[in-house]
Design a protein around this motif. Sequence first.
Motif, PDB file in Angstrom:
ATOM      1  N   GLY A  10       0.818  -1.206   0.000  1.00  6.20           N
ATOM      2  CA  GLY A  10       0.000   0.000   0.000  1.00  6.20           C
ATOM      3  C   GLY A  10       0.846   1.249   0.000  1.00  6.20           C
ATOM      4  N   PRO A  11       0.191   2.397   0.076  1.00  3.19           N
ATOM      5  CA  PRO A  11       0.899   3.671   0.067  1.00  3.19           C
ATOM      6  C   PRO A  11       1.710   3.866   1.341  1.00  3.19           C
ATOM      7  CG  PRO A  11      -1.430   3.963  -0.403  1.00  3.19           C
ATOM      8  CD  PRO A  11      -1.232   2.560   0.060  1.00  3.19           C
ATOM      9  N   GLU A  57      -6.930   2.809   4.336  1.00  5.46           N
ATOM     10  CA  GLU A  57      -6.573   1.814   3.322  1.00  5.46           C
ATOM     11  C   GLU A  57      -7.588   0.675   3.304  1.00  5.46           C
ATOM     12  OE1 GLU A  57      -2.401   0.795   3.205  1.00  5.46           O
ATOM     13  OE2 GLU A  57      -1.869   2.797   3.920  1.00  5.46           O
ATOM     14  N   LYS A 117       6.206   5.426  -8.399  1.00  5.35           N
ATOM     15  CA  LYS A 117       5.796   4.159  -7.783  1.00  5.35           C
ATOM     16  C   LYS A 117       4.737   4.406  -6.712  1.00  5.35           C
ATOM     17  CE  LYS A 117       7.676   0.139  -5.416  1.00  5.35           C
ATOM     18  NZ  LYS A 117       8.890  -0.509  -4.918  1.00  5.35           N
ATOM     19  N   THR A 118       4.934   5.425  -5.888  1.00  9.72           N
ATOM     20  CA  THR A 118       3.950   5.772  -4.857  1.00  9.72           C
ATOM     21  C   THR A 118       2.648   6.229  -5.498  1.00  9.72           C
ATOM     22  OG1 THR A 118       5.697   6.408  -3.323  1.00  9.72           O
ATOM     23  CG2 THR A 118       3.501   7.264  -2.868  1.00  9.72           C
ATOM     24  N   LYS A 121       0.557   3.365  -6.581  1.00  7.98           N
ATOM     25  CA  LYS A 121      -0.141   2.714  -5.467  1.00  7.98           C
ATOM     26  C   LYS A 121      -1.431   3.451  -5.136  1.00  7.98           C
ATOM     27  CE  LYS A 121       3.951   0.672  -3.412  1.00  7.98           C
ATOM     28  NZ  LYS A 121       4.872   0.645  -2.278  1.00  7.98           N
ATOM     29  N   GLU A 124      -4.193   2.776  -7.659  1.00  5.73           N
ATOM     30  CA  GLU A 124      -4.847   1.483  -7.459  1.00  5.73           C
ATOM     31  C   GLU A 124      -6.069   1.599  -6.556  1.00  5.73           C
ATOM     32  OE1 GLU A 124      -1.825  -1.204  -6.102  1.00  5.73           O
ATOM     33  OE2 GLU A 124      -0.694  -1.027  -7.970  1.00  5.73           O
TER      34      GLU A 124
END
Length: 195
Positions: A10-11, A57, A117-118, A121, A124
Amino acid sequence: EAKYAESAPGPPARPPAAPEEAKKPEGKLPEPAKGSYAGAERFKTLLTGFAELVRQERLPKNALEVRKAAAGMLGITEKEVQGPEILMEIYDAIETGVNQEYRQRRPLQASLPERIKTARKFEEFMGRRTRTLEGAALQQYSTPLPLAEAAGYALDVKRDDLVAEPTAGTGNLRIVLPAGTAVTETAVVHCRRAG
């Protein structure tokens, strides 16, 4: 400098809050588009609820679960969560909630590949959004967060620069600008998306 674990699912966690003066942009930014919006309270309720799910999350990825969550937030039945207007509100609330949380957790000192990349996430969280005729008519195609990160890097905007932001979306391109950057909206913004 905030460090984020490469293998963490996750983030990344929120970095410590910045001093209040660092959060306030210098100068006066233009006011968002004005207008009345009949579903403003409903949207505010959805935004608050979905933003909290993003923070925790726990945002559902399944469309039926998203509708169920929206029904619970609004105190209505799942059957009442139908029609293009409420579905647009749900997905706008999710996207705005994701953007708000991304602003808080964005790894400012990270390299561009790490920021992208972050950003992926966070993308998503939103799942695959179904395009509606209303969304197409309003030209609601938000800039993906990874693309916004790349654009921000390529633009190399400095703190006192003035930026013309033509998309009038949910602010994904604004997220990557340095605090204090003056932004001029160059398109009409639906009042639901001007936040």
